[in-house]
Structures are given as structure tokens and as C-alpha cells.
Enzyme design. Structure first.
Site, PDB file in Angstrom:
ATOM      1  N   PHE A 141      20.273  34.617  12.402  1.00 18.49           N
ATOM      2  CA  PHE A 141      20.853  33.546  13.198  1.00 18.49           C
ATOM      3  C   PHE A 141      20.698  32.159  12.418  1.00 18.49           C
ATOM      4  CE2 PHE A 141      19.502  37.222  15.374  1.00 18.49           C
ATOM      5  CZ  PHE A 141      20.554  37.234  16.460  1.00 18.49           C
ATOM      6  N   VAL A 192      15.428  34.354  12.894  1.00 14.91           N
ATOM      7  CA  VAL A 192      16.064  32.986  12.953  1.00 14.91           C
ATOM      8  C   VAL A 192      15.818  32.131  12.056  1.00 14.91           C
ATOM      9  CG1 VAL A 192      16.316  30.887  14.764  1.00 14.91           C
ATOM     10  CG2 VAL A 192      16.018  33.609  15.636  1.00 14.91           C
ATOM     11  N   CYS A 193      16.622  31.408  11.452  1.00 11.28           N
ATOM     12  CA  CYS A 193      16.382  30.477  10.229  1.00 11.28           C
ATOM     13  C   CYS A 193      15.297  29.246  10.956  1.00 11.28           C
ATOM     14  CB  CYS A 193      17.465  29.598   9.818  1.00 11.28           C
ATOM     15  SG  CYS A 193      17.049  28.340   8.679  1.00 11.28           S
ATOM     16  N   ILE A 194      14.213  29.076  10.000  1.00 12.32           N
ATOM     17  CA  ILE A 194      13.175  28.349  10.941  1.00 12.32           C
ATOM     18  C   ILE A 194      13.555  26.861  10.748  1.00 12.32           C
ATOM     19  CG2 ILE A 194      12.082  28.044   8.547  1.00 12.32           C
ATOM     20  CD1 ILE A 194       9.481  28.428  10.464  1.00 12.32           C
ATOM     21  N   GLY A 217      16.272  26.338  13.639  1.00 14.14           N
ATOM     22  CA  GLY A 217      15.856  26.738  14.778  1.00 14.14           C
ATOM     23  C   GLY A 217      15.044  25.579  15.513  1.00 14.14           C
TER      24      GLY A 217
END
Lengths: 130, 123
Positions: free
Chosen positions: A39, A77-79, A82
Site C-alpha cells: 500500500f 504499508v509504506c512507512i 503512511g
């Protein structure tokens, strides 16, 4: 075949968030494997467990969580994308001194290297969105 | 992760530079891919040719300069830049207005690039 999915669209803003879920379900039903769902961009909102759609609307976060339970999916999820958009796990919430975390526990925050690895390990990578 | 040279990653950019943060996030992905020594190509199509314009001044709209970040990609070992020639013509752009040394491609050549890439990522 081994697939990875990239979700760039946000729930309620882009049809791609739902299409990605439907496509992933279809892959698994047909016996394919899904190495990872990544994501990125607005897609990170799919992991927000505080999102509360009306009863008669689809809850994408819960649907992904259910799919993960059934098929042991890796939902990442891409940190950077996100945290920027307020999708935080407890450790990020502590680190940035925020009052609460909000990521659904079916999802993991991690780096873009996970997307690079997904392209390495998969036969097909399919992007949905923005 | 081991370096991978036999796979070609084609990154297709189609968004204008400041219509959303996707242009920036696409560059972030390219930098990550470069750090893992991936063999990547960038193809700018449609509105994304505007990302390549020199002399962008996005500070006025509280954004960071996309062209500046793109210009840094060669430092990280990314050197394969392609642009949809028709899109350049549509926007009336010439080479000297662009921030990267870039190869112009026809629809036929783009089809070949798609066919030859191991993976494509669309931003």
C-alpha cells in the site's frame, strides 16, 4: 503464478482500492499465490482501522483483514507514505509523540525495500490506482 | 536481497508534477530501487512530461521541486530515461527545457519497452 499487488488509490476516493481487493480475491480463488500487497501513496488509508463507513458500505480495512486471515497474506504499508498521512502503528505513534496509533493489526508498516523485494520475488506485479 | 541485473523494471510515470504527491513518491520508489541495485528504466508519458521541466518554482504552492529530485537520479546510478515524443510535442516542449538527458520514443517503441520489461510499475 506468484503475484504482488500495489495499491495507490484511497478508499472512497478511487475505485482502485476496491478493484485491488477484488482482483486479489480472484487470484487466490483461482489458486494463484500473492507474495505481497503493498500500500503506497493514498492507498495507505486502506489500513486505517479508525475508518468507519456506514453499515451498507464496504469496509475495505476489514475485508483485507479477513482475506489475510484466510490466506496468510503479507499486507505492507509504506512507512513514509503512511506516517505522513497519519497511518501509524504504536511504535511510530510513540516516536512521533502522537496520542494514538490507528493501523489495523493485519497490516505492517515497512520501507520501500519491501516493494523492491516484491518485484524481485513475483512473476507479476499489478498496480492499482491512483 | 541480492543485486539483480537480469530483470528490467519499467517505471511508467503519467501524472503531472503537482496534481498529487504521486510524482514525488514515484521518485522515492526509484531511489529505493536504485539502492537495491535494480535495473530500472523511467518512461514519462502524458502529463508526466511536465515533471521534467526546468525552472519549476513550486515553493509558491508549498511543494518541493520534482525536477530537482529527478535530476539527482543519475547520481544514484539511474540513467535510462525515456519520454513519449507525442506528449512532448503536445506540450510544445524542446530538449533544452528538460532537466534530464532523455530519449524520445514513439508509441511503437513504448510497446517494445513494455514487452521487454520484466515488470512495470505505474505511477
Amino acid at each position: 503464478m506468484n503475484y504482488s499487488i500495489v495499491v495507490l488509490g484511497a478508499p472512497f476516493s478511487s475505485p482502485s482500492a476496491i478493484t485491488a481487493l477484488n482482483f486479489t480475491q480472484a487470484l487466490l480463488t483461482q489458486g494463484h499465490t500473492v507474495f505481497r500487497v503493498f500500500f503506497y501513496h493514498e492507498g495507505v488509508h486502506c489500513a486505517n482501522q479508525l475508518s468507519t463507513p456506514q453499515q451498507d458500505e464496504i469496509n475495505l480495512t476489514n475485508q483485507w483483514q479477513t482475506l489475510k486471515k484466510q490466506h496468510n497474506l503479507d499486507l505492507v504499508v509504506c512507512i513514509a507514505a503512511g506516517v505522513k498521512r497519519g497511518v501509524l502503528d504504536q511504535s511510530e505513534a510513540n516516536r512521533h509523540e502522537k496520542p494514538c496509533s490507528n493501523i489495523n493489526d493485519a497490516f505492517d508498516l515497512s520501507g520501500l525495500g519491501q516493494l523492491v523485494e516484491a518485484t524481485e520475488q513475483s512473476d507479476r506485479v499489478v498496480t492499482f490506482g491512483p | 536481497m541480492t543485486p539483480n541485473t537480469h530483470k528490467t523494471l519499467l517505471v511508467i510515470l503519467s501524472q503531472s508534477p503537482y496534481s498529487s504527491s504521486l510524482a514525488r513518491e514515484a521518485v522515492d520508489y526509484c531511489l529505493a530501487a536504485a539502492a537495491f541495485e535494480q535495473n530500472i528504466q523511467l518512461l514519462f508519458i502524458g502529463d508526466a512530461v511536465l515533471q521534467l521541466l526546468n525552472d519549476q518554482q513550486p515553493a509558491n504552492i508549498s511543494q518541493k521541486n520534482v525536477a530537482k529530485t529527478l535530476s539527482a537520479l543519475p547520481i544514484y546510478g539511474i540513467g535510462n530515461f525515456f519520454v513519449d515524443h507525442e506528449a512532448l510535442v503536445r506540450y510544445g516542449l524542446s530538449d533544452e527545457q528538460l532537466c534530464l538527458p532523455i530519449r524520445k520514443v514513439t508509441p511503437r517503441q513504448m510497446a517494445d519497452m513494455l514487452a521487454n520489461a520484466t515488470h512495470t510499475l505505474n505511477f
